[in-house]
Design a protein around this motif. Structure first.
Motif, PDB file in Angstrom:
ATOM      1  N   GLN A  73       0.827  -1.203   0.000  1.00 53.81           N
ATOM      2  CA  GLN A  73       0.000   0.000   0.000  1.00 53.81           C
ATOM      3  C   GLN A  73       0.867   1.261   0.000  1.00 53.81           C
ATOM      4  OE1 GLN A  73      -2.592  -0.903   3.455  1.00 53.81           O
ATOM      5  NE2 GLN A  73      -4.294  -0.676   2.019  1.00 53.81           N
ATOM      6  N   ALA A  74       1.967   1.218   0.744  1.00 50.38           N
ATOM      7  CA  ALA A  74       2.855   2.380   0.805  1.00 50.38           C
ATOM      8  C   ALA A  74       3.497   2.638  -0.562  1.00 50.38           C
ATOM      9  CB  ALA A  74       3.932   2.158   1.866  1.00 50.38           C
ATOM     10  N   ARG A  75       3.897   1.556  -1.260  1.00 48.00           N
ATOM     11  CA  ARG A  75       4.507   1.729  -2.594  1.00 48.00           C
ATOM     12  C   ARG A  75       3.522   2.339  -3.591  1.00 48.00           C
ATOM     13  NH1 ARG A  75       6.849  -3.339  -1.141  1.00 48.00           N
ATOM     14  NH2 ARG A  75       9.111  -3.154  -0.824  1.00 48.00           N
ATOM     15  N   GLU A  76       2.243   2.071  -3.388  1.00 49.08           N
ATOM     16  CA  GLU A  76       1.221   2.644  -4.257  1.00 49.08           C
ATOM     17  C   GLU A  76       0.809   4.042  -3.822  1.00 49.08           C
ATOM     18  OE1 GLU A  76      -1.945  -0.171  -4.237  1.00 49.08           O
ATOM     19  OE2 GLU A  76      -0.721  -1.809  -5.052  1.00 49.08           O
ATOM     20  N   HIS A  77       1.465   4.535  -2.744  1.00 52.40           N
ATOM     21  CA  HIS A  77       1.228   5.883  -2.230  1.00 52.40           C
ATOM     22  C   HIS A  77      -0.243   6.099  -1.864  1.00 52.40           C
ATOM     23  CE1 HIS A  77       5.301   7.212  -3.193  1.00 52.40           C
ATOM     24  NE2 HIS A  77       5.170   6.556  -4.339  1.00 52.40           N
ATOM     25  N   LYS A  78      -0.845   5.077  -1.294  1.00 52.71           N
ATOM     26  CA  LYS A  78      -2.231   5.219  -0.855  1.00 52.71           C
ATOM     27  C   LYS A  78      -2.319   6.028   0.440  1.00 52.71           C
ATOM     28  CE  LYS A  78      -4.089   1.058  -3.032  1.00 52.71           C
ATOM     29  NZ  LYS A  78      -4.825  -0.214  -2.831  1.00 52.71           N
TER      30      LYS A  78
END
Length: 364
Positions: free
Chosen positions: A73-78
């Motif tokens: 989720q962090a890599r997708e900048h959510k």
């Protein structure tokens, strides 16, 4: 499909500031493997960066899917950052519950920064600060009280001596018993007051200290006083450097703790299985007396005695608190004072069959 090769671990100059943090900080590459871990993370994960770089961080936890999910989720900048409670797996020990804060990095692409904090870490720091503040209050109270007691004590003793000189010869022998009681009790109280004031009177003599010379001196004194039934084991880290300190104060500190332990081991001594362990290690990135240090001496005095009574466990460093009948309750107070004068902390972990006094002192 060929396995993904983890990136090489790194300690770039731009991350140097993270080495000073008390919290564990880990950087993951795009594959989820550890690319960087600061010193606190190495301590928390009980492994070196070189070894950690060959594995995924999530493999260290009992709930790896949760960590992988929030990293994705962090890599997708959510979210700007994600927080999650995790259980760190430890071989042969209970899992360690930690709080994680996960943030995505713009550079290098796909990299994740994770901060790991023990749930009890902030509680421990708060407790140490409270102990330090309470100790300062206690010392000031004791100093003021001792000075207030000294003056009338001298007057009482002097008056008793004058009264003894004026006693009529006919009743001198009988009445002198009473004046002697007054004089002896005044002297006893004077000795107690002097012991209360001792840490504040003696000058702090600083020189180069080898902690193992201190421990060997204490060991020889203890074995001379308790020649049978007591075993004192050494578990030393020979790499610990010398540091600046007051050698005599440190000898007195360790001796007070070891002596208390030996007195508590009376029953074990009769059976011949009393044991005290003197253990030294190096601790990294620790906070002592509200100051952060890169290296610290981690000294343990461990005994296999009955443990400290629960009703006084939280008060053992207070003046005049003793778990032994006839004890003055000043030995541990004096030890705490000397440790604090060396910018260190002293703490205790005790249960039946195991008592560990831990002293942390800053190292150069």
């Amino acid at each position: 499909m060929s396995p993904v090769t983890p990136t090489t671990s790194l300690r770039p100059a731009t991350l140097a500031g993270l080495e000073l943090l008390a919290s564990a900080v880990v950087m993951l590459d795009a594959t989820g493997h550890i690319a960087y871990a600061n010193a606190a993370a190495e301590n928390l994960l009980a492994s070196s960066l070189k070894a950690l770089s060959r594995q995924k961080l999530s493999a260290q936890f009992l709930n790896p899917d949760e960590l992988d999910h929030i990293c994705a989720q962090a890599r997708e900048h959510k979210f700007s950052d994600l927080r999650q409670d995790l259980a760190l797996e430890r071989a042969g020990r209970d899992p360690l519950h930690v709080h994680s804060i996960v943030s995505a990095l713009d550079e290098p692409p796909g990299h994740i920064l994770i901060e790991l904090r023990e749930h009890l870490q902030h509680l421990k720091l708060d407790r140490e600060e409270r102990i330090l503040d309470q100790s300062q209050v206690n010392k000031e109270l004791i100093r003021n009280l001792a000075h207030e007691i000294k003056n009338p004590l001298g007057g009482i003793r002097g008056a008793a001596q004058l009264l003894e000189m004026e006693l009529p010869a006919l009743h001198a022998v009988q009445l002198r018993e009473y004046t002697q009681v007054i004089i002896k009790e005044a002297d006893r109280l004077q000795t107690l007051v002097d012991r209360l004031l001792a840490p504040h009177r003696r000058p702090h003599i600083v020189g180069d200290v080898n902690i193992h010379e201190v421990l060997e001196r204490v060991r020889s004194l203890m074995l001379a006083e308790f020649p049978s039934g007591l075993t004192i084991l050494r578990d030393y880290d020979a790499s610990i450097p010398e540091f600046r300190g007051d050698k005599e104060q440190l000898i007195q500190t360790v001796l007070n703790i070891a002596h208390n332990a030996a007195q508590a081991l009376a029953a074990q001594m009769e059976e011949g299985d009393a044991q005290i362990v003197l253990k030294t290690r190096v601790a990294r990135q620790v906070t002592l007396a509200k100051v952060r240090y890169g290296l610290a001496l981690d000294l343990h005095i461990i005994d296999n005695g009955p443990g400290i009574a629960p009703q006084i466990r939280d008060r053992i460093f207070y003046p005049l608190v003793s778990g032994r009948e006839g004890g003055s309750g000043l030995g541990l107070t004096l030890a705490q004072t000397f440790v604090q004068q060396h910018m260190g902390v002293i703490e205790c972990d005790s249960r039946p069959g195991y008592t560990d006094f831990r002293i942390l002192l800053p190292l150069p």
